[in-house]
Structure formats: C-alpha cells, structure tokens
Design an enzyme around this catalytic site. Structure first.
Site, PDB file in Angstrom:
ATOM      1  N   PRO A  23     -47.528  52.716  37.763  1.00 33.26           N
ATOM      2  CG  PRO A  23     -45.388  52.130  38.454  1.00 33.26           C
ATOM      3  CD  PRO A  23     -46.169  52.507  37.246  1.00 33.26           C
ATOM      4  CB  THR A  25     -48.049  53.883  46.720  1.00 29.54           C
ATOM      5  OG1 THR A  25     -46.827  53.237  46.388  1.00 29.54           O
ATOM      6  CG2 THR A  25     -48.439  53.529  48.145  1.00 29.54           C
ATOM      7  CD  GLN A  98     -43.355  49.591  40.763  1.00 27.32           C
ATOM      8  OE1 GLN A  98     -43.795  49.930  41.852  1.00 27.32           O
ATOM      9  NE2 GLN A  98     -42.935  50.461  39.853  1.00 27.32           N
ATOM     10  CG  HIS A 174     -40.108  50.531  42.029  1.00 23.92           C
ATOM     11  ND1 HIS A 174     -39.428  51.558  41.422  1.00 23.92           N
ATOM     12  CD2 HIS A 174     -41.089  51.121  42.779  1.00 23.92           C
ATOM     13  CE1 HIS A 174     -39.976  52.724  41.773  1.00 23.92           C
ATOM     14  NE2 HIS A 174     -40.979  52.472  42.602  1.00 23.92           N
ATOM     15  CG  ASN A 177     -39.850  56.599  42.065  1.00 26.37           C
ATOM     16  OD1 ASN A 177     -39.273  56.995  41.063  1.00 26.37           O
ATOM     17  ND2 ASN A 177     -41.167  56.463  42.105  1.00 26.37           N
ATOM     18  CE1 TYR A 179     -39.835  54.028  48.270  1.00 23.75           C
ATOM     19  CE2 TYR A 179     -40.422  53.977  45.945  1.00 23.75           C
ATOM     20  CZ  TYR A 179     -40.673  54.410  47.233  1.00 23.75           C
ATOM     21  OH  TYR A 179     -41.744  55.232  47.488  1.00 23.75           O
ATOM     22  NE  ARG A 226     -41.832  54.074  37.062  1.00 25.82           N
ATOM     23  CZ  ARG A 226     -42.471  54.932  37.848  1.00 25.82           C
ATOM     24  NH1 ARG A 226     -42.467  54.764  39.151  1.00 25.82           N
ATOM     25  NH2 ARG A 226     -43.126  55.955  37.339  1.00 25.82           N
ATOM     26  CG  ASN A 234     -38.091  57.981  49.107  1.00 25.52           C
ATOM     27  OD1 ASN A 234     -38.814  58.437  49.987  1.00 25.52           O
ATOM     28  ND2 ASN A 234     -38.567  57.298  48.073  1.00 25.52           N
ATOM     29  N   GLY A 289     -44.279  66.244  34.717  1.00 28.83           N
ATOM     30  CA  GLY A 289     -44.760  67.588  34.447  1.00 28.83           C
ATOM     31  C   GLY A 289     -45.316  67.837  33.060  1.00 28.83           C
ATOM     32  N   GLY A 310     -50.142  58.275  35.122  1.00 27.27           N
ATOM     33  CA  GLY A 310     -50.405  58.048  36.527  1.00 27.27           C
ATOM     34  C   GLY A 310     -51.709  58.640  37.005  1.00 27.27           C
TER      35      GLY A 310
END
Length: 360
Positions: A23, A25, A98, A174, A177, A179, A226, A234, A289, A310
């Site tokens: 996923p 954005t 998602q 989700h 990250n 959220y 996920r 964040n 990475g 991604g």
C-alpha cells in the site's frame, strides 16, 4: 529466487507468485474521496503483481488525514472503487483495499467536516502536515470516548462491507505507521485509564475489536492486518513493552484465521522470528531498506511467505516481467509521489516493452 515465482494462496485466492504490491498513499482521488479513472488505470497497469494492496483508504470523515486520499464509506466511493476493482480483475489481478484511519495524524483543513482530529488520548504527534495552505502543525486531537470507540469500530465494519460491495477481494486493516490503531499501542500516544489503555491487553483491545467486527462482516478469508513493530513514524513511541504488545496482538489475531498478516519490518529480528513462530497463516514481510538482490531472502529462509513491494512497483508497472528478464528498473520520481498532477509520475512510467520499442 525460485520460491518467489511459485504459486501461493491468500484466503481463497490462488496467486501466481509471492510478490505483492504494498500500500502506498498517492493523493490522486477526487476532492470528495472518490477514486477516478486514472486510479483504475494505475492499479490495472500493476495487475501482474498478483495481489495488490491499495493505498490507505479512510473509513469515515474522521479517518482522513491527507489531501485527496480515497474513502470507502459513501455510494460514490463504492462506485469509484468498483471501476478500479473491475479494471484490476479484467487485467488478471486481485485487490485488497487497505482501511486506514489516521487518528491524530490529520488537520481540520484536510477533512470534509473540518473537525479536530481524534485519537486515544489528547496528545498531538509533534509533526506537521501538508494542507492546501501549505505545511501546518498538527493540532491536539480530541480523545475518543468509549462510545466514540464503538462508533469507530462500526465505521470500520461498514467500510469493509462497502469494499466488498465495490468488488474488492478483501481488506487490509492498517494497524501500522503511527495511525489510529497503532496510536493505541504507543506509550506516548495512549495514556488512557480505561479498558483501552494501560496494560498490554488493553492497548491491543481496539485492534482486536476492529478485526472481530470486520471478520464478522466479510469473513476471515477476506481480511488481512498490517503492523510495523518499532515504528517511529508520526511521533509514535511504543516503549519497552512494545514487542510484548505485538506478541499478544498476533496471538489474538491468529485465532481469527485471517487471510494474512503483513509486517513492515524495521529490524527487530528476534520479534520477527517470534511472530513467524506463532502466526499460522501466510506472513507478508516488507523489510525496510532491503536491496533488490535480497527480495526473496525472507521467503527463502522461511521467515515469510510473500514479499510486498512498494516503490519498485510504483515506478515499474511491469515489475514482475522485468525481474524475470533481468531488465533494469525505472527510478521513482520522488517529486511526483503525492503531487496529484494527473498521470505524471502515476500512470506514465514506461514498461520494458515500451523502452525496447523506443530503442529499436
């Protein structure tokens, strides 16, 4: 890389290989959150990835954080996503939408109702967000009441049903990250004293209740989840007990027989192995990475069943074909990742065949 190209199964879906589109954005939806024709084209171009996990899609007005991110809670949203899913299916792929509620990672200028963001606790992330007026500091969010939490769980349930109505093969919850769901895990984002804060079990409760509601609504075989253990994104700090929260969460989620668990892996190798040992169903590992040469290492070593990709899939609509042929990859244009400028940096990346034709 031989195992990478072997068939596998997610839920009831038979997939041609073990790659998936992660996923990402893209901020290309219409202002009301409805995906447009270019979105249909974008995902259909990448159907050879087999399993596509869509960009984060808000389940409610409160769930929106970024400009022009898509929603899946109105009839117009459903109509727009139906065109996307039809395009992907016609091209031979599958797509999970998602469900992303950003919680406190929002700004009133970016949402339809222009209200204060919501969160487990009234603690701002200490970050700035891009708005139509430029970069602005994210304000202090409103703490969700227990009644608000139940409403939010219902929003997730309705959004999952809407995704299936729109033709999606499933949804990914989700929980990563920084959220909303991840905010319940964080020691610096959740200071609640009720049943949704404090203990390890309480911090995982909201995630589990969201999952339960969605499984009841659309079925476990259509539901993925996920996580991103140890993420600093964040403004989240999960604290020293973060790994314990994830082990408890994964054990609880395992009881629901979900289609898959998707791990954004940031380096805790011990935790990843523990998750692998207790998770009974397909495990997707997106290792931060990693190099292209290491794309299948976790699969080869038995740590993962699939490898979500991604940016490489963003810039290479024919990534599968390029990898099989050993053809060089396009480089992603970082300036157009979220620009919203039509097809530029979205659907105009050339395929291998187009480049070969130009060279001839």
């Amino acid at each position: 890389m031989e195992i990478l190209w072997s068939k596998t199964k997610i839920g009831n879906l038979e997939l041609p290989h073990r790659l998936a589109m992660a996923p990402m954005t893209r901020s290309r939806a219409h202002e009301d959150g409805t995906p447009g024709e270019l979105t249909s084209h974008y995902y259909a171009q990448r159907a050879s990835m087999g399993l596509i996990i869509s960009e984060g899609t808000q389940p409610s007005d409160d769930g929106q954080g970024y400009l022009r991110s898509p929603g899946i809670y109105t009839e117009k949203h459903i109509e727009g996503w139906k065109k996307v899913t039809d395009s992907v299916h016609d091209a031979g792929g599958f797509i999970f939408i998602q469900l992303m509620h950003v919680g406190r990672v929002s700004h009133p200028d970016n949402t339809p109702h222009h209200r204060q963001p919501v969160a487990p606790s009234a603690i701002k992330p200490g970050e700035e967000m891009f708005t139509a007026k430029g970069m602005q500091e994210i304000p202090v969010p409103r703490e969700l009441s227990e009644e608000d939490i139940q409403t939010t769980i219902a929003d997730f349930r309705k959004a999952a049903a809407a995704a299936i109505k729109a033709g999606a093969d499933g949804v990914e919850i989700h929980g990563a990250n920084g959220y909303l769901i991840n905010q319940f895990f964080g020691e610096n984002s959740n200071t609640r004293a009720d049943k949704y804060g404090g203990s390890i079990e309480n911090r995982a409760r909201f995630a589990i209740e969201v999952t339960k509601a969605i499984v009841e609504e659309i079925g476990a075989e259509r539901t993925g989840f996920r996580i991103s253990p140890g993420t600093p994104l964040n403004g989240i700090d999960e604290g020293e007990h973060g790994p314990e929260v994830y082990l408890h969460l994964v054990k609880e989620l395992a009881q629901y027989n979900l289609a898959y668990l998707h791990v954004m892996h940031l380096g805790n190798e011990t935790l990843l192995r523990e998750i692998r040992n207790i998770w009974p169903n397909p495990l997707l590992v997106n290792r931060a990475g990693r190099s292209l040469d290491d794309l299948s290492v976790d699969i080869d070593n038995g740590l993962a069943d699939m490898a979500p990709v991604g940016v490489w899939s963003l810039a290479n609509p024919d990534l599968v074909e390029r990898l099989k042929e050993g053809f060089p990859l396009n480089e992603a244009d970082r300036n157009t990742l979220y620009s919203g400028n039509g097809s530029e940096g979205y659907t105009d990346y050339p395929t291998m065949k187009e480049l070969q034709s130009q060279q001839q």
